[in-house]
Structure formats: C-alpha cells, structure tokens
Design a protein around this motif. Structure first.
Motif, short mmCIF file in Angstrom:
data_model
loop_
_atom_site.label_atom_id
_atom_site.label_comp_id
_atom_site.label_asym_id
_atom_site.label_seq_id
_atom_site.Cartn_x
_atom_site.Cartn_y
_atom_site.Cartn_z
N GLY A 357 0.80 -1.15 -0.24
CA GLY A 357 -0.04 -0.10 0.04
C GLY A 357 0.80 1.19 -0.05
N MET A 358 1.96 1.28 0.72
CA MET A 358 2.69 2.45 0.73
C MET A 358 3.51 2.52 -0.37
N LEU A 359 4.05 1.53 -1.14
CA LEU A 359 4.57 1.61 -2.30
C LEU A 359 3.70 2.16 -3.43
N ALA A 360 2.53 1.71 -3.44
CA ALA A 360 1.40 2.13 -4.38
C ALA A 360 1.13 3.61 -4.31
N ALA A 361 1.12 4.00 -3.02
CA ALA A 361 1.16 5.64 -2.74
C ALA A 361 2.22 6.44 -3.10
N GLU A 362 3.28 5.87 -3.07
CA GLU A 362 4.58 6.60 -3.44
C GLU A 362 4.60 6.75 -4.91
N GLU A 363 4.29 5.67 -5.87
CA GLU A 363 4.10 5.74 -7.19
C GLU A 363 3.05 6.77 -7.50
N ILE A 364 1.87 6.69 -6.93
CA ILE A 364 0.95 7.55 -7.51
C ILE A 364 1.14 9.06 -7.15
N PHE A 365 1.81 9.14 -6.01
CA PHE A 365 1.88 10.58 -5.56
C PHE A 365 3.10 11.15 -6.57
N ALA A 366 4.24 10.47 -6.79
CA ALA A 366 5.30 10.84 -7.75
C ALA A 366 4.56 11.27 -8.87
N ALA A 367 3.60 10.54 -9.63
CA ALA A 367 3.01 11.02 -10.82
C ALA A 367 2.06 12.08 -10.62
N VAL A 368 1.17 12.23 -9.45
CA VAL A 368 0.19 13.45 -9.54
C VAL A 368 1.07 14.57 -9.11
N ALA A 369 2.16 14.53 -8.38
CA ALA A 369 2.96 15.69 -8.00
C ALA A 369 3.56 16.16 -9.27
N ALA A 370 3.94 15.43 -10.28
CA ALA A 370 4.39 15.94 -11.57
C ALA A 370 3.57 16.41 -12.64
N GLY A 371 2.20 16.79 -12.02
CA GLY A 371 1.26 17.08 -13.06
C GLY A 371 0.30 16.22 -13.73
N ASP A 372 0.58 14.74 -13.36
CA ASP A 372 -0.31 13.70 -14.19
C ASP A 372 -1.64 13.76 -13.76
N GLU A 373 -2.49 13.93 -14.88
CA GLU A 373 -3.80 13.97 -14.56
C GLU A 373 -4.83 12.62 -14.59
N GLY A 374 -4.02 11.60 -14.45
CA GLY A 374 -4.35 10.40 -14.25
C GLY A 374 -4.68 9.65 -15.37
N ASP A 377 -0.97 4.09 -17.04
CA ASP A 377 -0.26 2.61 -16.50
C ASP A 377 0.95 2.95 -15.72
N LEU A 378 0.76 2.98 -14.46
CA LEU A 378 2.02 3.47 -13.72
C LEU A 378 3.00 2.04 -13.71
N GLN A 379 3.66 1.95 -14.31
CA GLN A 379 4.63 0.60 -14.46
C GLN A 379 5.47 0.83 -13.57
N GLY A 380 5.83 1.92 -12.94
CA GLY A 380 6.73 2.35 -11.92
C GLY A 380 6.79 1.63 -10.82
N TYR A 381 5.30 1.20 -10.50
CA TYR A 381 4.92 0.77 -9.31
C TYR A 381 5.67 -0.85 -9.20
N ALA A 382 5.89 -1.44 -10.47
CA ALA A 382 6.45 -2.77 -10.48
C ALA A 382 7.70 -2.65 -10.21
N GLU A 383 8.41 -1.69 -10.66
CA GLU A 383 10.02 -1.43 -10.29
C GLU A 383 10.22 -1.37 -8.91
N ARG A 384 9.18 -0.24 -8.36
CA ARG A 384 9.33 -0.04 -6.83
C ARG A 384 9.21 -1.49 -5.99
#
Length: 560
Positions: A357-374, A377-384
């Motif tokens: 859950g924490m890893l999912a949060a970190e991946e989503i926050f990084a995307a949204v904070a960078a201006g991602d509108e949603g 496919d956040l493939q960086g989650y798999a890397e984390r």
C-alpha cells in the motif's frame, strides 16, 4: 432509478484494511511533506473500520516502523509481544509431537528474534487505529459504503468506483421512501485494496488479463474464534502453531493446512484452523474440522473452562510470488491481499500488505505531483515493488507452498527446512503448482464419506450458533449478493456429482439443500454470509459469483 451524483478526488482507495489505510496515510504524509494539497478518499463496505477485518494475527512491525515510526507514542494497539514459540505435529486425537526449535523453518520463528519483536494483535483494532491516524492527516473515510462497480474512462482506463444503491428490494426495485442511489467516486488513480478475492479485483484480473503470465493462485479458508480463558491457563505472548490431525485420516489424503493458538492480552486467546482449498473430498467440512480440532489436548488444555466470545472466517490467498499478478493497469493499482502478497511461509500478510500500500502511494504521489492528470498505467509501481523487501521476502519463500502441495506436510516441511534454514531461500530452481484449487474436487463416488461428531456446546459448536457470535447482519429484503451464473447447476450438476459441497465448505450455513414439493433445491441464506469468499473460490462449477451486498452488511467483528 435516479441519476447518480459523483465526487472527484485525487486518489480513491477501496478497502479500509491494513493495505488501503497504509496507502492513505503514506499519500497524506507525502503531500504534507511536499506542501501539496491532495484529496484522498477511502471507501469501506463494513459498518465501521475494522468490522470486516479478520486475521490471526501475529505481525512483524517492519512496515509499521517505516510508516509511523512513533507508533508506540501514538498508542498503537500492539501490547502483547511474542515471548515463546511452539510447533506441534498432531498424530491422532490424543497424541502430538512437539518439534524442537532447530527443526522449524526459520520463517516460522516469532520469538527470540534479536533486535526485532513480533506482536499478537487484533488486526481489526489495529485497522481502527490506522483509520484514526489517516483521518488526523485529512483522509476522508466512508465506512458503510460498498464499492459495487468500477467506473471506466472512454479509453478503457479506470476512472474510479461506484458505490452500491441503498434501499433496493429483493426484486431490484426501490423501496418506498428508503431508496438512496449510490455515488461515483472518481479519482485520478484508484487503489484496489479489497483483500483476498476482491469482487472488483476479480473484474480487473479478467479485463486487463493481470494473471495470464503467472501460476494459478492458491487459497485457504481461515476459521477463527476468540476465547476468554482462566487466568491460570493464560500465558501472554505464547504462540502455538501445528499441523496434522484432524486433516489426516480416512478420506483426507492430500488435505493441507494448519492450526494456530495465540495468547493475546486480557486473558484471551485466539484459536483457528486454516484449510487449504485444494482439497479433493467433497464431504470434507472445514468448519467441522475446526470444531473437531479443539478437542485435542494441545488446544483443549487451554480452552477448557473458558468461554467463546467471537467467531469468524475469511479466505486467504497463499500462492505467493509465483501467483502474483501484474499489479498495475491504466488508472489503478492492486495492493495487499487483493494481489496475493501474503507470505505463507511466515503465515503473515499484514506487513506485506501495508508495504505494498505504501509503495502504491509513493508511485501515485510521484505521478500526481509531477502534474499527471490520471488514467495512465503506472509501471513504475512494479519497479518499486521489485526493489522492495516485500519482493525479497516473497522470492525467498517462493517454493514454500508448492513444496507442501507436491510432497505433503512431512516431506514438504523437510524440504522447506532445508530451503529456508540452510539455503536461505536461494535454491537454484523454482517449484510450481498450476493446479486450480476448485478443479481438484473429486466425485462423491470416488471418495470416503466423512462423519463428524456432534458439537458438545463446550469446546465445539454448530454453525448457526457461531454465526450469531460474528454479529452478522444483512438487510433481508435486498437482492441476493451470492449470485448464480446458471441457477440450474447446483441441483443438475453439483448435487449428483459432489453432493452439493457448498453446504460444507461455507463456514456460515449460507447454502442448504432442502426438499420442496418433493424436489431438492438449493436454498441460499445470504443474510448469514461472513464475506469470506470461499464459495466464489471453491465452487467446482465456478458458478457462484460473490458481489457486494448493501453497505454495512456482513459481520461486525469485535477485537478480531
């Protein structure tokens, strides 16, 4: 039906369990640290946070230490450190062999861990506390609202979820003066943290083919009771595990599982049995196996003179690393037991659920904070995930379940001792088990009929008495949430071939074959349902589809 309203958030989280709540807390922490405003919503089908939470549970605090390092000062309900481990092989109704510590796979050690400490906890109470921490950080939590459907964008990405309508009668029509339409909760990203065999998760698996390149998932049903016991029998922090009888003997060849008995605080113990759902004999009844188990002296010595105060059941996903699906897809992520991150070798999934859950949060926050509108496919989650200690743990224990399935308790246990204690999970090969659990059931004509002793009302009890202790309640006049793809299958196929096994694998007496007008028919008493999901998993015809009932329905577990 009236038009649905919608509410928009940055992140929507389905499920206020350890994974969903940890995700919400981590998102709020990151937003606070970065000075950003982030709207976070958690939707929970139970009447309150923790109402549907059931687990053993002995937990290790690795993820909690990372998420909330000052958890002790914040009053986290971790009050009973594990002080002693015992592991038994039950030989028959009276005899048992206590295994020395040196023969136990190190993954199953809970006491004398050096610098770390494991705790006996009520996971329900831990989730209630996590919910308080999340709300203090500004997270909006909505208990009593079932996530009944997924909302998709025009491009097929996940846009959020829809909550179920309230006040609908059994025919699907609005009740006079009682109907309230559900809402669409929309997010840039949605985290699905429903727990094992989540109904929305199942849809996502199919829609995005999340599990097409992995081994078959494997499941068990966990049955648990909470007991008050005499003070002279209570040993706070004593943890007992075991295997063998009664899951042995005539008609039970190849049946896997094991029991637990944990001494918690306040003169209470939790006792339970996990039965692997790949068993083959349709006469086997996990509930009755559990009731029989408690008469063995290893357990009865603690329970006699005590009082049972609560009961519940829940399926667990135990396929481990080999069965992990792709956990990301356009617009959303899977976390925790909805993906199957439990470490079966440790008999623990809370710390891995929290961390994912924490890893999912970190991946989503990084995307949204960078201006991602949603919707991406956040493939960086798999890397984390693959860079995390969760992956390292699950990789090291990848052979644990397949070894037990292939070789049985004794030889499989010996293999796992060698794998874990000598090779540290680094054997240069991976075992696989791709046999689907539900497909292992044999016709009754090929199986020994299993007869169980009647409950004595002292150590063993009937199902309906147990369901009463789970505080389960559903509004009766609503559409049945235990749906059949083909209503003819139970009596036309499952009855003659398997003596309709739903009567036995359900731990709450939901399914019963009754005679009406000279004909047998399957009666479904959905109001008894514990939301364990076993029927959705084990039905040999895969004809039962578990969907969410009205919000707040189901068990209301105290201290479980």
């Amino acid at each position: 039906m009236t038009q649905r309203e919608s509410m928009a958030y940055d992140v929507v989280i389905v499920g206020a369990g350890p994974s969903g709540l940890s995700a919400s807390i981590r998102l709020a922490q990151l937003a606070q640290e970065q000075g950003q405003e982030l709207t976070i919503c958690v939707v929970e089908k139970g009447s309150e946070v923790g109402a549907h939470i059931l687990s053993g549970a002995v937990i290790e605090t690795r993820a909690l230490d990372e998420l909330l390092p000052d958890w002790q000062a914040l009053g986290a309900p971790l009050n009973t450190p594990v002080v002693e481990d015992e592991l038994y092989l039950l030989k028959d109704p009276q005899k048992a062999v206590k295994l020395p510590g040196m023969m136990i796979p190190k993954t199953m050690h809970n006491a004398h861990l050096g610098s770390t400490t494991n705790y006996v906890v009520s996971l329900g109470n831990l989730c209630r506390w996590l919910g308080q921490q999340a709300e203090a950080l500004g997270v909006e939590i909505y208990p009593g609202f079932a996530a009944a459907g997924i909302v998709y964008n025009d491009d097929g990405s996940v846009a959020g979820i829809s909550t179920g309508d309230m006040g609908v009668n059994a025919q699907g029509q609005p009740k006079d003066g009682m109907y309230t339409p559900g809402m669409d909760l929309l997010g840039k990203y949605t985290i699905f943290a429903e727990g094992c065999r989540g109904s929305l998760g199942k849809e996502l698996y199919q829609r995005f083919e999340l599990d097409k390149d992995v081994d078959a998932q494997h499941y068990g049903i966990g049955l648990k009771e909470l007991w008050d016991i005499p003070a002279d029998k209570h040993q706070p922090g004593l943890v007992i595990h075991g295997a063998g009888w009664p899951l042995t003997g005539a008609g039970k060849d190849g049946t896997g599982g094991g029991f637990f008995l944990y001494h918690a605080e306040n003169q209470q113990v939790v006792v339970g049995l996990i039965v692997d759902l790949n068993y083959s004999n349709p006469w086997l009844n996990p509930y009755d196996e559990f009731q029989t188990l408690k008469h063995h002296p290893v357990l009865a010595n603690y329970l006699e003179g005590g009082k049972r105060v609560s009961y519940g059941a829940r399926a667990i996903a135990k396929g481990g690393l080999n069965a992990l699906p792709k956990m990301h897809f356009p617009g959303g992520l899977l976390s925790g037991c909805n993906a199957g991150t439990l470490n079966a070798a440790k008999i623990k999934g809370v710390h891995t659920a929290m961390k994912t859950g924490m890893l999912a949060a970190e991946e989503i926050f990084a995307a949204v904070a960078a201006g991602d509108e949603g919707g991406k496919d956040l493939q960086g989650y798999a890397e984390r995930f693959e860079a995390s200690w969760v992956y390292e743990e699950l990789y090291a224990t990848r052979n644990f379940g397949p070894a037990l399935h292939k070789f049985g308790t004794l030889i499989g246990g010996a293999f796992n001792f060698i794998d874990q204690n000598i090779f540290n999970g680094k054997l240069p090969f991976t075992l696989h088990d791709n046999h689907l659990d539900y497909a292992q059931m044999k016709p009754v004509t090929e199986c020994v009929k299993i007869e169980y002793p009647k409950p004595d009302g002292v150590l063993s009890f009937d199902k309906l008495t147990s369901v009463f202790l789970s505080n389960t309640f559903h509004e009766e006049n609503q559409p049945c949430h235990l749906t059949l793809k083909d209503a003819s299958v139970p009596m036309a196929s499952n009855w003659p071939k398997y003596a309709e096994p739903a009567q036995r694998y359900c731990p709450a007496g939901v399914y019963e074959v009754i005679e009406t007008d000279g004909k047998n028919q399957l009666q479904i008493s959905g109001q008894n349902c514990l939301h364990c999901k076993t029927c959705d998993i084990k039905d040999p015809a895969q004809n039962i589809n578990w969907i969410t009932p009205e919000g707040s329905g189901g068990p209301n577990y105290p201290n479980m």
